[in-house]
Design an enzyme around this catalytic site. Structure first.
Site, mmCIF file in Angstrom:
data_model
loop_
_atom_site.group_PDB
_atom_site.id
_atom_site.type_symbol
_atom_site.label_atom_id
_atom_site.label_comp_id
_atom_site.label_asym_id
_atom_site.label_seq_id
_atom_site.Cartn_x
_atom_site.Cartn_y
_atom_site.Cartn_z
ATOM 1 C CE LYS A 1 47.830 40.853 33.434
ATOM 2 N NZ LYS A 1 46.670 40.172 32.826
ATOM 3 C CB SER B 1 51.221 52.538 49.904
ATOM 4 O OG SER B 1 51.825 52.257 51.063
ATOM 5 C CB THR C 1 46.842 51.503 47.221
ATOM 6 O OG1 THR C 1 47.520 52.164 48.321
ATOM 7 C CG2 THR C 1 47.639 50.275 46.541
ATOM 8 C CE1 TYR C 2 51.764 56.029 48.510
ATOM 9 C CE2 TYR C 2 49.594 56.092 49.079
ATOM 10 C CZ TYR C 2 50.928 56.181 49.421
ATOM 11 O OH TYR C 2 51.071 56.590 50.770
ATOM 12 N N GLY D 1 48.287 50.060 55.695
ATOM 13 C CA GLY D 1 47.368 50.734 55.747
ATOM 14 C C GLY D 1 45.988 50.127 55.844
ATOM 15 C CB ALA E 1 45.649 48.656 51.099
#
Length: 116
Positions: free
Chosen positions: A9, A25, A57-58, A73, A75
């Site tokens: 985290k 992302s 997301t990534y 994007g 996000a």
């Protein structure tokens, strides 16, 4: 039995950019990625402390040492620049391993930099 547990985290970082016209992302300063034992393209969950939004997301690597936390994007609609977020990654483990696993917790400063 295999369960999903918190792997790592990044706690309370500030959104520095939001780029709507970009493939989705989150761009994260590479120093923070390394400290949290995360990798590029890893799936992460983002929790926005300002508005309560939760989404996945990534990761895309951001420039090292910049403190960049940029939502890209769709996000980008989930937070505003200045919002405080928590970035979490998870892993699947056998129950016995999960009982003893200690997640990696990173607590950056107010500028999203590692505290030394």
């Amino acid at each position: 039995m295999i369960i999903e547990v918190l792997k790592s985290k990044i706690h309370r970082v500030k959104i520095t950019q939001a780029e709507l016209n970009y493939a989705g992302s989150i761009t994260i300063d590479e120093d923070l990625i390394d400290a949290a034992n995360m990798i590029a393209n890893e799936k992460v969950q983002i929790v926005n402390n300002n508005n309560g939004a939760r989404f996945e997301t990534y990761i895309i690597k951001g420039e090292r040492g910049t403190g960049t936390i940029c939502l890209n994007g769709a996000a980008a609609r989930m937070a505003q620049v200045g919002d405080i977020v928590i970035i979490m990654s998870y892993a699947y483990m056998e129950m016995d391993e999960a009982r003893n696993y200690q997640p990696i917790l990173v607590f950056p400063d107010a500028d999203n930099k590692l505290i030394k």
